[in-house]
Write a protein that holds these residues in place. Structure first.
Motif, PDB file in Angstrom:
ATOM      1  N   THR A  27      -1.282  -2.644  18.547  1.00  0.00           N
ATOM      2  CA  THR A  27      -1.931  -1.808  17.547  1.00  0.00           C
ATOM      3  C   THR A  27      -2.008  -0.361  18.029  1.00  0.00           C
ATOM      4  O   THR A  27      -2.433  -0.082  19.151  1.00  0.00           O
ATOM      5  CB  THR A  27      -3.352  -2.328  17.259  1.00  0.00           C
ATOM      6  OG1 THR A  27      -3.273  -3.681  16.810  1.00  0.00           O
ATOM      7  CG2 THR A  27      -4.044  -1.486  16.195  1.00  0.00           C
ATOM      8  N   GLY A  28      -1.571   0.548  17.175  1.00  0.00           N
ATOM      9  CA  GLY A  28      -1.637   1.968  17.492  1.00  0.00           C
ATOM     10  C   GLY A  28      -0.495   2.488  18.348  1.00  0.00           C
ATOM     11  O   GLY A  28      -0.522   3.641  18.771  1.00  0.00           O
ATOM     12  N   HIS A  76       0.826  -1.205   0.000  1.00  0.00           N
ATOM     13  CA  HIS A  76       0.000   0.000   0.000  1.00  0.00           C
ATOM     14  C   HIS A  76       0.867   1.264   0.000  1.00  0.00           C
ATOM     15  O   HIS A  76       2.048   1.240   0.361  1.00  0.00           O
ATOM     16  CB  HIS A  76      -0.920   0.011   1.220  1.00  0.00           C
ATOM     17  CG  HIS A  76      -0.182   0.026   2.516  1.00  0.00           C
ATOM     18  ND1 HIS A  76       0.450   1.157   3.013  1.00  0.00           N
ATOM     19  CD2 HIS A  76       0.063  -0.951   3.413  1.00  0.00           C
ATOM     20  CE1 HIS A  76       1.034   0.868   4.148  1.00  0.00           C
ATOM     21  NE2 HIS A  76       0.829  -0.406   4.425  1.00  0.00           N
ATOM     22  N   ALA A  77       0.240   2.379  -0.346  1.00  0.00           N
ATOM     23  CA  ALA A  77       0.917   3.676  -0.386  1.00  0.00           C
ATOM     24  C   ALA A  77       0.972   4.300   1.010  1.00  0.00           C
ATOM     25  O   ALA A  77       0.524   3.713   1.999  1.00  0.00           O
ATOM     26  CB  ALA A  77       0.192   4.593  -1.375  1.00  0.00           C
ATOM     27  N   ALA A  78       1.511   5.506   1.077  1.00  0.00           N
ATOM     28  CA  ALA A  78       1.792   6.168   2.356  1.00  0.00           C
ATOM     29  C   ALA A  78       0.525   6.590   3.096  1.00  0.00           C
ATOM     30  O   ALA A  78      -0.478   6.992   2.498  1.00  0.00           O
ATOM     31  CB  ALA A  78       2.676   7.387   2.115  1.00  0.00           C
ATOM     32  N   PRO A 115      -8.230  -6.352   3.246  1.00  0.00           N
ATOM     33  CA  PRO A 115      -9.438  -5.601   3.610  1.00  0.00           C
ATOM     34  C   PRO A 115      -9.169  -4.190   4.136  1.00  0.00           C
ATOM     35  O   PRO A 115     -10.109  -3.392   4.240  1.00  0.00           O
ATOM     36  CB  PRO A 115     -10.071  -6.463   4.717  1.00  0.00           C
ATOM     37  CG  PRO A 115      -9.500  -7.830   4.541  1.00  0.00           C
ATOM     38  CD  PRO A 115      -8.109  -7.600   4.027  1.00  0.00           C
ATOM     39  N   GLN A 116      -7.925  -3.860   4.459  1.00  0.00           N
ATOM     40  CA  GLN A 116      -7.631  -2.550   5.037  1.00  0.00           C
ATOM     41  C   GLN A 116      -7.823  -1.434   3.997  1.00  0.00           C
ATOM     42  O   GLN A 116      -7.394  -1.569   2.852  1.00  0.00           O
ATOM     43  CB  GLN A 116      -6.212  -2.515   5.591  1.00  0.00           C
ATOM     44  CG  GLN A 116      -5.943  -3.541   6.672  1.00  0.00           C
ATOM     45  CD  GLN A 116      -6.964  -3.470   7.805  1.00  0.00           C
ATOM     46  OE1 GLN A 116      -7.284  -2.384   8.291  1.00  0.00           O
ATOM     47  NE2 GLN A 116      -7.484  -4.622   8.215  1.00  0.00           N
ATOM     48  N   PRO A 119      -8.945   0.861  12.737  1.00  0.00           N
ATOM     49  CA  PRO A 119      -9.907   1.392  11.760  1.00  0.00           C
ATOM     50  C   PRO A 119      -9.562   2.815  11.337  1.00  0.00           C
ATOM     51  O   PRO A 119      -8.953   3.585  12.084  1.00  0.00           O
ATOM     52  CB  PRO A 119     -11.245   1.344  12.515  1.00  0.00           C
ATOM     53  CG  PRO A 119     -10.891   1.292  13.958  1.00  0.00           C
ATOM     54  CD  PRO A 119      -9.572   0.597  14.049  1.00  0.00           C
ATOM     55  N   GLY A 120      -9.967   3.134  10.116  1.00  0.00           N
ATOM     56  CA  GLY A 120      -9.852   4.504   9.637  1.00  0.00           C
ATOM     57  C   GLY A 120      -8.493   4.939   9.158  1.00  0.00           C
ATOM     58  O   GLY A 120      -8.270   6.132   8.964  1.00  0.00           O
ATOM     59  N   VAL A 121      -7.576   4.014   8.931  1.00  0.00           N
ATOM     60  CA  VAL A 121      -6.245   4.393   8.439  1.00  0.00           C
ATOM     61  C   VAL A 121      -6.283   4.411   6.907  1.00  0.00           C
ATOM     62  O   VAL A 121      -6.293   3.363   6.261  1.00  0.00           O
ATOM     63  CB  VAL A 121      -5.157   3.431   8.946  1.00  0.00           C
ATOM     64  CG1 VAL A 121      -3.796   3.851   8.398  1.00  0.00           C
ATOM     65  CG2 VAL A 121      -5.134   3.411  10.463  1.00  0.00           C
ATOM     66  N   SER A 122      -6.331   5.598   6.366  1.00  0.00           N
ATOM     67  CA  SER A 122      -6.413   5.792   4.922  1.00  0.00           C
ATOM     68  C   SER A 122      -5.146   6.459   4.404  1.00  0.00           C
ATOM     69  O   SER A 122      -4.311   6.929   5.184  1.00  0.00           O
ATOM     70  CB  SER A 122      -7.629   6.658   4.573  1.00  0.00           C
ATOM     71  OG  SER A 122      -8.828   5.973   4.834  1.00  0.00           O
TER      72      SER A 122
END
Length: 198
Positions: free
Chosen positions: A89-90, A9-11, A55-56, A24-27
């Protein structure tokens, strides 16, 4: 023979700072969207039969432009999901090194035996991703298939193909929007490219 294009995935804003995991919500951030567009341009001349993704959101967003131009659906592939980091996580990398140094060192140096607290053993990550890959090879015997995933998951698949210990994953990098190429045939696998950015 099936050719797989394994794309990280990208940055996003957690990149290089900590363990986003399945939070959740990491775009993608602004830089990530630019990288995703550049990826679509880089691959415009390459044949792709199907596009699969973790799925992310950050993985699906990375291949959205490419899928749109090809008019191909993005199919979720749970076997290539991010590592479940459990209680890690996080957490930032600085926090990990300061507050959980021994277990973090074990994760980095003994990945074949490591398991984050409350998370999944890395050996399971390797097994599920490898199984998903072989299931797709049976479904697309002529390929090529693109899979958008995460650095450690892609590393696990490549290490398995290379018959390399999971304890040595820190010896090579998988950069954002890099493309690694793996060919899978009946009873054999061959790594053709690792961390390609051109």
């Amino acid at each position: 023979m099936t050719t797989f294009l394994l794309v990280r995935h990208a940055a996003h804003d957690w990149l290089g700072r900590g363990l986003a995991g399945r939070m959740p919500g990491v775009s993608l951030n602004a830089r990530g969207w630019i990288q995703a567009e550049a990826l679509a341009r880089r691959l415009q001349g390459r044949d792709i039969a199907a596009i699969y993704s973790s799925p992310q959101p950050r993985a699906k967003e990375t291949v959205a432009a490419l899928a749109g131009r090809r008019r191909l659906p993005i199919r979720e592939l749970p076997g290539f999901d991010e590592v479940d980091f459990g209680q890690w996580t996080g957490r930032s990398f600085d926090d990990m090194q300061a507050g959980d140094a021994e277990r973090w060192r074990h994760w980095c140096e003994r990945r074949s035996q490591a398991q984050p607290p409350g998370g999944e053993p890395f050996e399971h990550v390797c097994r599920r991703a490898t199984q998903a890959l072989h299931d797709l090879a049976a479904r697309y015997p002529d390929g090529p298939v693109l899979i958008a995933s995460h650095a450690d998951v892609i590393k696990a698949v490549l290490a398995t193909a290379l018959q390399m210990s999971l304890d040595h994953l820190e010896c090579f990098d998988i950069e954002p929007t890099s493309v690694s190429i793996l060919q899978v045939g009946a009873g054999w696998q061959k790594v053709k490219l690792v961390n390609g950015l051109a």
